[in-house]
Design an enzyme around this catalytic site. Sequence first.
Site, PDB file in Angstrom:
ATOM      1  N   GLU A 118       1.037  -1.230  -0.058  1.00  0.00           N
ATOM      2  CA  GLU A 118       0.035   0.039   0.079  1.00  0.00           C
ATOM      3  C   GLU A 118       0.619   1.356  -0.026  1.00  0.00           C
ATOM      4  O   GLU A 118       0.805   1.999   0.723  1.00  0.00           O
ATOM      5  CB  GLU A 118      -0.832   0.039   1.128  1.00  0.00           C
ATOM      6  CG  GLU A 118      -2.161   0.914   1.103  1.00  0.00           C
ATOM      7  CD  GLU A 118      -3.038   1.048   2.147  1.00  0.00           C
ATOM      8  OE1 GLU A 118      -2.744   1.779   3.274  1.00  0.00           O
ATOM      9  OE2 GLU A 118      -4.179   0.508   2.214  1.00  0.00           O
ATOM     10  N   GLU A 132       0.015  10.056   9.784  1.00  0.00           N
ATOM     11  CA  GLU A 132       0.324   9.004   8.692  1.00  0.00           C
ATOM     12  C   GLU A 132       0.647   9.378   7.528  1.00  0.00           C
ATOM     13  O   GLU A 132       1.285   8.579   6.803  1.00  0.00           O
ATOM     14  CB  GLU A 132      -1.351   8.296   8.542  1.00  0.00           C
ATOM     15  CG  GLU A 132      -1.772   7.385   9.555  1.00  0.00           C
ATOM     16  CD  GLU A 132      -2.319   8.311  10.597  1.00  0.00           C
ATOM     17  OE1 GLU A 132      -2.664   9.450  10.509  1.00  0.00           O
ATOM     18  OE2 GLU A 132      -2.983   7.794  11.701  1.00  0.00           O
ATOM     19  N   HIS A 248     -13.936   3.281  18.372  1.00  0.00           N
ATOM     20  CA  HIS A 248     -12.769   2.968  18.360  1.00  0.00           C
ATOM     21  C   HIS A 248     -12.240   2.855  19.781  1.00  0.00           C
ATOM     22  O   HIS A 248     -13.005   3.599  20.799  1.00  0.00           O
ATOM     23  CB  HIS A 248     -11.980   3.944  17.551  1.00  0.00           C
ATOM     24  CG  HIS A 248     -10.261   3.631  17.411  1.00  0.00           C
ATOM     25  ND1 HIS A 248      -9.704   3.771  18.165  1.00  0.00           N
ATOM     26  CD2 HIS A 248      -9.762   3.098  16.390  1.00  0.00           C
ATOM     27  CE1 HIS A 248      -8.498   3.378  17.923  1.00  0.00           C
ATOM     28  NE2 HIS A 248      -8.505   2.902  16.620  1.00  0.00           N
TER      29      HIS A 248
HETATM   30  C1  UD1 Z   1      -3.706   3.752  14.544  1.00  0.00           C
HETATM   31  C2  UD1 Z   1      -2.885   4.281  13.583  1.00  0.00           C
HETATM   32  C3  UD1 Z   1      -3.793   4.942  12.384  1.00  0.00           C
HETATM   33  C4  UD1 Z   1      -4.712   3.964  11.831  1.00  0.00           C
HETATM   34  C5  UD1 Z   1      -5.582   3.327  13.188  1.00  0.00           C
HETATM   35  C6  UD1 Z   1      -6.548   2.076  12.951  1.00  0.00           C
HETATM   36  C7  UD1 Z   1      -0.731   5.548  14.078  1.00  0.00           C
HETATM   37  C8  UD1 Z   1       0.087   6.755  14.346  1.00  0.00           C
HETATM   38  N1  UD1 Z   1      -1.894   5.570  14.003  1.00  0.00           N
HETATM   39  O1  UD1 Z   1      -4.226   4.902  15.378  1.00  0.00           O
HETATM   40  O2  UD1 Z   1      -2.977   5.312  11.130  1.00  0.00           O
HETATM   41  O3  UD1 Z   1      -5.624   4.422  11.314  1.00  0.00           O
HETATM   42  O4  UD1 Z   1      -4.532   2.750  14.335  1.00  0.00           O
HETATM   43  O5  UD1 Z   1      -7.529   1.991  13.938  1.00  0.00           O
HETATM   44  O6  UD1 Z   1      -0.024   4.488  13.805  1.00  0.00           O
HETATM   45  N2  UD1 Z   1      -6.639   1.031  21.905  1.00  0.00           N
HETATM   46  C9  UD1 Z   1      -6.957  -0.039  22.706  1.00  0.00           C
HETATM   47  N3  UD1 Z   1      -6.966  -1.235  22.192  1.00  0.00           N
HETATM   48  C10 UD1 Z   1      -6.768  -1.635  20.882  1.00  0.00           C
HETATM   49  C11 UD1 Z   1      -6.339  -0.356  20.126  1.00  0.00           C
HETATM   50  C12 UD1 Z   1      -6.324   1.014  20.766  1.00  0.00           C
HETATM   51  O7  UD1 Z   1      -7.093   0.100  23.816  1.00  0.00           O
HETATM   52  O8  UD1 Z   1      -6.998  -2.750  20.267  1.00  0.00           O
HETATM   53  C13 UD1 Z   1      -6.380   2.149  22.644  1.00  0.00           C
HETATM   54  C14 UD1 Z   1      -4.988   2.308  23.378  1.00  0.00           C
HETATM   55  O9  UD1 Z   1      -5.394   3.306  24.696  1.00  0.00           O
HETATM   56  C15 UD1 Z   1      -3.973   2.994  22.677  1.00  0.00           C
HETATM   57  C16 UD1 Z   1      -5.012   4.077  21.924  1.00  0.00           C
HETATM   58  O10 UD1 Z   1      -6.192   3.249  21.612  1.00  0.00           O
HETATM   59  O11 UD1 Z   1      -3.043   3.641  23.296  1.00  0.00           O
HETATM   60  C17 UD1 Z   1      -4.316   4.550  20.589  1.00  0.00           C
HETATM   61  O12 UD1 Z   1      -3.895   3.436  19.688  1.00  0.00           O
HETATM   62  P1  UD1 Z   1      -2.693   4.102  18.406  1.00  0.00           P
HETATM   63  O13 UD1 Z   1      -2.229   2.623  17.856  1.00  0.00           O
HETATM   64  O14 UD1 Z   1      -1.714   4.687  19.249  1.00  0.00           O
HETATM   65  O15 UD1 Z   1      -3.439   4.937  17.563  1.00  0.00           O
HETATM   66  P2  UD1 Z   1      -4.782   4.860  16.736  1.00  0.00           P
HETATM   67  O16 UD1 Z   1      -5.492   5.971  17.085  1.00  0.00           O
HETATM   68  O17 UD1 Z   1      -5.519   3.533  17.267  1.00  0.00           O
HETATM   69  N1  UDP Z   2     -13.203  -2.259  10.986  1.00  0.00           N
HETATM   70  C1  UDP Z   2     -13.878  -3.441  11.743  1.00  0.00           C
HETATM   71  N2  UDP Z   2     -14.612  -3.487  12.807  1.00  0.00           N
HETATM   72  C2  UDP Z   2     -15.010  -2.256  13.073  1.00  0.00           C
HETATM   73  C3  UDP Z   2     -14.701  -1.000  12.467  1.00  0.00           C
HETATM   74  C4  UDP Z   2     -13.807  -1.104  11.382  1.00  0.00           C
HETATM   75  O1  UDP Z   2     -13.237  -4.556  11.266  1.00  0.00           O
HETATM   76  O2  UDP Z   2     -15.846  -1.967  14.219  1.00  0.00           O
HETATM   77  C5  UDP Z   2     -12.483  -2.730   9.807  1.00  0.00           C
HETATM   78  C6  UDP Z   2     -12.876  -1.991   8.454  1.00  0.00           C
HETATM   79  O3  UDP Z   2     -13.795  -2.815   7.885  1.00  0.00           O
HETATM   80  C7  UDP Z   2     -11.735  -1.592   7.813  1.00  0.00           C
HETATM   81  C8  UDP Z   2     -10.555  -1.409   8.891  1.00  0.00           C
HETATM   82  O4  UDP Z   2     -11.443  -1.785  10.121  1.00  0.00           O
HETATM   83  O5  UDP Z   2     -11.194  -2.836   7.054  1.00  0.00           O
HETATM   84  C9  UDP Z   2     -10.527   0.195   9.154  1.00  0.00           C
HETATM   85  O6  UDP Z   2      -9.882   0.216  10.128  1.00  0.00           O
HETATM   86  P1  UDP Z   2      -9.598   1.888  10.980  1.00  0.00           P
HETATM   87  O7  UDP Z   2     -10.878   2.552  10.537  1.00  0.00           O
HETATM   88  O8  UDP Z   2      -9.447   1.536  12.238  1.00  0.00           O
HETATM   89  O9  UDP Z   2      -8.228   2.199  10.304  1.00  0.00           O
HETATM   90  P2  UDP Z   2      -7.831   2.981   8.787  1.00  0.00           P
HETATM   91  O10 UDP Z   2      -8.237   1.992   7.817  1.00  0.00           O
HETATM   92  O11 UDP Z   2      -8.232   4.229   9.202  1.00  0.00           O
HETATM   93  O12 UDP Z   2      -6.347   2.874   8.799  1.00  0.00           O
END
Ligand code: UD1
Ligand code: UDP
Length: 379
Positions: A118, A132, A248
Site C-alpha cells: 500500500e 500517517e 474505536h
Molecule cells: C492507529 C494508527 C492509524 C490507524 C488506526 C487504525 C498510528 C499513528 N495510527 O491509530 O493510522 O488508522 O490505528 O485504527 O499508527 N486501544 C486499545 N485497544 C486496541 C487499540 C487501541 O485500548 O486494540 C487504545 C489504547 O489506549 C491506545 C490508543 O487506543 O493507546 C491509541 O492507539 P494507537 O495505535 O496509538 O492509535 P490509533 O488512534 O489507534
Molecule cells: N473495521 C472492523 N470493525 C470495526 C470497524 C472497522 O473490522 O468495528 C474494519 C474496516 O472494515 C476496515 C478497517 O477496520 O477494514 C479500518 O480500520 P480503521 O478505520 O481503524 O483504520 P484505517 O483504515 O483508517 O487506517
Amino acid sequence: MKRVAAIFGTRPEAIKMMPVVAELDRSDQIDCQFIATAQHREMLDQVIGLFERPPNLDLNLMKPGQTLAELSARLLTHLDQALEQLDPDLVLVHGDTTTSAMAGLAAFYRQIPVGHVEAGLRTGDLSAPFPEEFNRILTGRLARWHYAPTTGARDNLVAEGTPLKNILVTGNTVIDALHQVSARLDRYEGFPQPLPAELGGILSDSSRLVLVTGHRRENFGQGFLGICQGLKRLAQSQPQVNIVYPVHLNPRVKEPVHELLGDISNVYLIPPLDYLPFVALMRRSDMVLTDSGGIQEEAPGLGKPVLVMREKTERPEALAAGTVRLVGTDPERIVNEVLQLLEDPRHYAQMSEASNPYGDGLASGRIRQHLESVLIDTE
Ligand code: UD1
Ligand code: UDP
C-alpha cells in the site's frame, strides 16, 4: 528458503496483511515470519482470531493512552532485537502507521531490504492524515520494493523519484480480504456473531441504517465535537433512522463520543466489531459515515455511499468514481449530506453504483510472485 518478516500491529494493517501472509505461507520458496507489534491489542486479536494465523513473535507493545513518541521508541528498540534474532532477508510492512514507519527504520538500520505494501498514497499535506502522511513518506523513502495499490499511487512515487522498476501496481489487498470475508458471509443465514444483543432487532427490520466510524488524530477535539453534534441532530430529527457506531478503543475517541451521544435512543454505541460482523453491517447499512482509510476502499465495492468526515483524502479514486464524498466535520454539512442521501433516490442511486477502483482481489498473489522473483534473483 528465503525468510520474510511481515511486521504489523494495528487492526487495518492486519486485515490488509493477512491475505499476504496466507499467500507467503503457501510459498515453497519463502519462510514467512509474522511479527506482531501489537500496537493495537484487542483490535489486532480480533483479526488474528478471524484469519486463524497466530504471530510467530508477539511483541505486545500497546500501552493504554500511548503517545506517538513513546510508542515509536518502544517499537524501534523491540523491533531491532527481533530483527537481530530472526535475521530476515526482507521486511514487509504495510501502509502508514507508527508500526510501519518504525519497522521500516529498524530494517533500514540493519540494512535489510524493505517491501512496502500500500505504497504511494499521498495528500501532499503533512497535517492530514496526521501523522500517517509522514509515516507513509518515510516508509516509502526507506523501501526497496513498492506495492502500489493503484496507478495513481504509482504516479505519486514516480513523481518523487522512485525508480519505476521498483514499483509494482497490485491492487489493494483489502479487496482480497473483503472477497474472502464476503464469500464466508454469503454462506451465513442471519448475522455472524459476536454481535451486541441490542442490535438484534434493528438489523432484521427494514429501518434505514447509518453506519459510523471515526478515529483520526486530526479530528480529535473540534472535529469529533462537530461529528457528534451532527450525529445528534440527525438522530433527533430522524427518529426512524438508526445510527450504529462501533466506537474505536482510543480513549481520546471513546470518552467524547460516549459523553456526547451516550443517551440517544436511536444511536447505538457499541465496541469495535470483529471484521466478519462489521462487513455484514456494512452490507446491511444504507450508507457509511467515516474518517477511516480502509472503509473508503471497501464500501464502494459493496455499493454503499461513503461520506468521509475529513477535509482531504489520500484515496482520490472513489471520489472520482462518485461513490465517496468529502464532507468534513461541520455538523450542518454532515446532516445535510445524510438527508440528501436519505431523501433523494436519484442522488442515492448515483452514489451507490458499485465501483471498485481498488483491485480485483488478487493483490496478495502478485506480491508473493514478485517477492519470490526478487528474492531468488538476488541469490
Ligand atoms: C492507529 C494508527 C492509524 C490507524 C488506526 C487504525 C498510528 C499513528 N495510527 O491509530 O493510522 O488508522 O490505528 O485504527 O499508527 N486501544 C486499545 N485497544 C486496541 C487499540 C487501541 O485500548 O486494540 C487504545 C489504547 O489506549 C491506545 C490508543 O487506543 O493507546 C491509541 O492507539 P494507537 O495505535 O496509538 O492509535 P490509533 O488512534 O489507534
Ligand atoms: N473495521 C472492523 N470493525 C470495526 C470497524 C472497522 O473490522 O468495528 C474494519 C474496516 O472494515 C476496515 C478497517 O477496520 O477494514 C479500518 O480500520 P480503521 O478505520 O481503524 O483504520 P484505517 O483504515 O483508517 O487506517
